[in-house]
Motif scaffolding. Structure first.
Motif, PDB file in Angstrom:
ATOM      1  N   ALA A  78       0.855  -1.275   0.216  1.00 55.88           N
ATOM      2  CA  ALA A  78      -0.016   0.023   0.027  1.00 55.88           C
ATOM      3  C   ALA A  78       0.830   1.218   0.004  1.00 55.88           C
ATOM      4  O   ALA A  78       0.221   2.314  -0.347  1.00 55.88           O
ATOM      5  CB  ALA A  78      -0.950  -0.011   1.133  1.00 55.88           C
ATOM      6  N   GLY A  79       2.044   1.233   0.135  1.00 54.63           N
ATOM      7  CA  GLY A  79       2.993   2.210   0.081  1.00 54.63           C
ATOM      8  C   GLY A  79       3.583   2.778   1.368  1.00 54.63           C
ATOM      9  O   GLY A  79       3.792   4.063   1.594  1.00 54.63           O
ATOM     10  N   ILE A  80       3.932   1.806   2.660  1.00 52.49           N
ATOM     11  CA  ILE A  80       4.394   2.283   3.738  1.00 52.49           C
ATOM     12  C   ILE A  80       5.734   2.471   3.535  1.00 52.49           C
ATOM     13  O   ILE A  80       6.780   1.459   3.350  1.00 52.49           O
ATOM     14  CB  ILE A  80       4.112   1.210   4.853  1.00 52.49           C
ATOM     15  N   GLY A  81       6.285   3.557   3.673  1.00 54.06           N
ATOM     16  CA  GLY A  81       7.765   4.000   3.291  1.00 54.06           C
ATOM     17  C   GLY A  81       8.637   3.384   4.553  1.00 54.06           C
ATOM     18  O   GLY A  81       9.875   2.904   4.311  1.00 54.06           O
ATOM     19  N   GLY A  99      -8.345   1.413   5.094  1.00 53.58           N
ATOM     20  CA  GLY A  99      -8.420   2.245   4.031  1.00 53.58           C
ATOM     21  C   GLY A  99      -7.934   3.667   4.195  1.00 53.58           C
ATOM     22  O   GLY A  99      -8.118   4.650   3.436  1.00 53.58           O
ATOM     23  N   VAL A 100      -6.974   4.052   5.392  1.00 59.14           N
ATOM     24  CA  VAL A 100      -6.348   5.134   5.379  1.00 59.14           C
ATOM     25  C   VAL A 100      -4.996   5.214   4.678  1.00 59.14           C
ATOM     26  O   VAL A 100      -4.079   4.299   4.867  1.00 59.14           O
ATOM     27  CB  VAL A 100      -6.033   5.573   7.207  1.00 59.14           C
ATOM     28  N   PRO A 101      -4.872   5.967   3.603  1.00 58.28           N
ATOM     29  CA  PRO A 101      -3.707   5.829   2.795  1.00 58.28           C
ATOM     30  C   PRO A 101      -2.436   6.659   3.418  1.00 58.28           C
ATOM     31  O   PRO A 101      -2.432   7.468   4.065  1.00 58.28           O
ATOM     32  CB  PRO A 101      -4.118   6.675   1.548  1.00 58.28           C
ATOM     33  N   PRO A 102      -1.213   5.946   3.040  1.00 56.68           N
ATOM     34  CA  PRO A 102       0.114   6.713   3.657  1.00 56.68           C
ATOM     35  C   PRO A 102       0.341   7.620   2.584  1.00 56.68           C
ATOM     36  O   PRO A 102       0.552   7.331   1.483  1.00 56.68           O
ATOM     37  CB  PRO A 102       1.016   5.470   3.763  1.00 56.68           C
ATOM     38  N   ILE A 103       1.096   8.783   3.334  1.00 53.58           N
ATOM     39  CA  ILE A 103       1.825   9.903   2.517  1.00 53.58           C
ATOM     40  C   ILE A 103       3.174   9.611   3.195  1.00 53.58           C
ATOM     41  O   ILE A 103       3.397  10.044   4.442  1.00 53.58           O
ATOM     42  CB  ILE A 103       1.098  10.848   2.567  1.00 53.58           C
ATOM     43  N   ASN A 104       4.102   9.655   2.457  1.00 48.87           N
ATOM     44  CA  ASN A 104       5.634   9.473   2.990  1.00 48.87           C
ATOM     45  C   ASN A 104       6.403  10.727   2.657  1.00 48.87           C
ATOM     46  O   ASN A 104       6.597  11.146   1.542  1.00 48.87           O
ATOM     47  CB  ASN A 104       6.355   8.354   2.233  1.00 48.87           C
ATOM     48  N   LEU A 105       6.779  10.960   3.725  1.00 47.38           N
ATOM     49  CA  LEU A 105       7.749  12.279   3.775  1.00 47.38           C
ATOM     50  C   LEU A 105       8.979  11.907   4.281  1.00 47.38           C
ATOM     51  O   LEU A 105       9.027  11.562   5.433  1.00 47.38           O
ATOM     52  CB  LEU A 105       7.235  13.602   4.361  1.00 47.38           C
ATOM     53  N   ILE A 135      -7.350  -7.182  -1.967  1.00 48.25           N
ATOM     54  CA  ILE A 135      -7.141  -7.431  -3.279  1.00 48.25           C
ATOM     55  C   ILE A 135      -8.389  -6.623  -4.302  1.00 48.25           C
ATOM     56  O   ILE A 135      -8.123  -5.719  -5.342  1.00 48.25           O
ATOM     57  CB  ILE A 135      -7.307  -9.011  -3.901  1.00 48.25           C
ATOM     58  N   ALA A 136      -9.468  -6.798  -3.887  1.00 47.74           N
ATOM     59  CA  ALA A 136     -10.611  -6.130  -4.276  1.00 47.74           C
ATOM     60  C   ALA A 136     -10.469  -4.781  -4.447  1.00 47.74           C
ATOM     61  O   ALA A 136     -10.676  -3.926  -5.408  1.00 47.74           O
ATOM     62  CB  ALA A 136     -12.102  -6.673  -3.778  1.00 47.74           C
ATOM     63  N   GLY A 137     -10.018  -4.084  -2.961  1.00 47.81           N
ATOM     64  CA  GLY A 137      -9.612  -2.690  -2.854  1.00 47.81           C
ATOM     65  C   GLY A 137      -8.452  -2.311  -4.087  1.00 47.81           C
ATOM     66  O   GLY A 137      -8.522  -1.109  -4.518  1.00 47.81           O
ATOM     67  N   LYS A 138      -7.611  -3.074  -3.979  1.00 48.04           N
ATOM     68  CA  LYS A 138      -6.601  -2.552  -5.066  1.00 48.04           C
ATOM     69  C   LYS A 138      -6.805  -2.579  -6.326  1.00 48.04           C
ATOM     70  O   LYS A 138      -6.374  -1.816  -6.963  1.00 48.04           O
ATOM     71  CB  LYS A 138      -5.272  -3.521  -4.815  1.00 48.04           C
ATOM     72  N   LEU A 139      -7.459  -3.596  -6.677  1.00 50.73           N
ATOM     73  CA  LEU A 139      -8.097  -3.673  -8.144  1.00 50.73           C
ATOM     74  C   LEU A 139      -9.213  -2.545  -8.337  1.00 50.73           C
ATOM     75  O   LEU A 139      -8.870  -1.675  -9.419  1.00 50.73           O
ATOM     76  CB  LEU A 139      -8.827  -4.893  -8.627  1.00 50.73           C
ATOM     77  N   GLY A 140      -9.834  -2.107  -7.384  1.00 48.54           N
ATOM     78  CA  GLY A 140     -10.979  -0.977  -7.714  1.00 48.54           C
ATOM     79  C   GLY A 140     -10.019   0.364  -7.690  1.00 48.54           C
ATOM     80  O   GLY A 140     -10.417   1.233  -8.618  1.00 48.54           O
ATOM     81  N   ARG A 141      -8.768   0.683  -6.906  1.00 53.71           N
ATOM     82  CA  ARG A 141      -8.228   1.713  -7.071  1.00 53.71           C
ATOM     83  C   ARG A 141      -7.486   1.930  -8.197  1.00 53.71           C
ATOM     84  O   ARG A 141      -7.350   2.750  -8.930  1.00 53.71           O
ATOM     85  CB  ARG A 141      -7.030   1.816  -6.031  1.00 53.71           C
ATOM     86  N   SER A 142      -7.152   0.686  -8.740  1.00 54.54           N
ATOM     87  CA  SER A 142      -6.346   0.610 -10.346  1.00 54.54           C
ATOM     88  C   SER A 142      -7.156   1.186 -11.229  1.00 54.54           C
ATOM     89  O   SER A 142      -6.864   1.672 -12.341  1.00 54.54           O
ATOM     90  CB  SER A 142      -5.625  -0.924 -10.446  1.00 54.54           C
TER      91      SER A 142
END
Length: 260
Positions: free
Chosen positions: A153-156, A197-203, A248-255
């Protein structure tokens, strides 16, 4: 230097346990950047509680919450989050009390959170020569597991504690189970918030490993805390397998949404 105007939505939350005099410097630097700053003293026995309370008595932007005995970092954070929610705060920037985290980046992390309130803003450590090689290499293992458990999901960085969390989702995650109360707090918070469903933003954010002569204090125990992390990732992998169809369903939906 001008005093920061008080925020009604975002606060700085600093859990502290036997950090020695370094906590005073950490709090002073945080207050120079943000208002308000709360310190949750997690049963410290080093005499810092009274000094912090004296500092708070002279500073309306500083609040000190003293817990009667040590409960762990995650428990101290949850205590602060509960109090923050009662007063209407929606986000909390958590940082360590031992001087490792970059207080000067508080405003930029808060601005990112204010612009994207549904997200969590995760610090990604920028190491210097003071960083122990074993810990730098070891965290790569935890990072790999955390990203597997969230389908990348993008956890830096799963372990770095300089972060802005949305208060209510994190409270809900922590109140739903009895874990995340000690050293396992930071990585498990990132993974479980991704599941919600809380997306990560990496700084990027520099980290300092202070030596004893510099006032550095570490409560990290390689055997105890690595066993705790191993047990945590075992539990998370079980949760990951159970949630896999939904993830998987959530990832496909976002894509599909990005490709539309």
């Amino acid at each position: 230097m001008s005093t920061p105007l008080p925020s009604s939505s975002h606060l700085v939350l600093i859990p502290s346990y036997n950090s020695g005099a370094k906590v005073y410097e950490t709090v002073t630097q945080a207050r120079a950047q943000w208002n308000p700053v709360w310190v949750v003293v997690d049963g410290s026995t080093d005499g810092t509680t009274a000094v912090l309370q004296d500092m708070a008595a002279q500073d309306a932007g500083l609040r000190v919450i003293a817990l009667p005995h040590n409960q762990g970092k995650g428990a101290a954070v949850l205590h602060g989050l509960d109090r923050a929610a009662q007063q209407g705060f929606t986000h909390a920037l958590c940082m360590d009390s031992d001087g490792q985290h970059p207080a000067h980046l508080i405003p930029s992390f808060m601005q990112c959170s204010q612009a994207t309130p549904a997200a969590m803003v995760l610090g990604v450590p920028v190491f210097d020569a003071s960083a122990p090689a074993l810990r730098v290499k070891g965290r790569k293992i935890s990072n790999w597991w955390a990203n597997l458990e969230t389908l990348w999901a993008g956890i830096g960085d799963s372990l770095y504690g300089f972060r802005v969390y949305p208060v209510e989702p994190l409270r809900a995650v922590m109140q739903s189970q009895r874990w995340m109360r000690r050293f396992d707090f930071d990585p498990e918070a990132a993974v479980r918030l991704c599941w919600r469903g809380v997306p990560p933003i990496n700084l990027p954010a520099p980290v300092k490993y202070l030596q004893a002569h510099e006032g550095g204090v570490s409560h990290f125990n390689y055997r105890r805390d690595n066993l705790l992390l191993s047990w945590m990732h075992f539990r998370l992998m079980v949760g990951f397998v159970l949630r896999l169809p939904v993830l998987i369903a959530g990832k496909l939906g976002r894509s599909n949404a990005r490709g539309a």
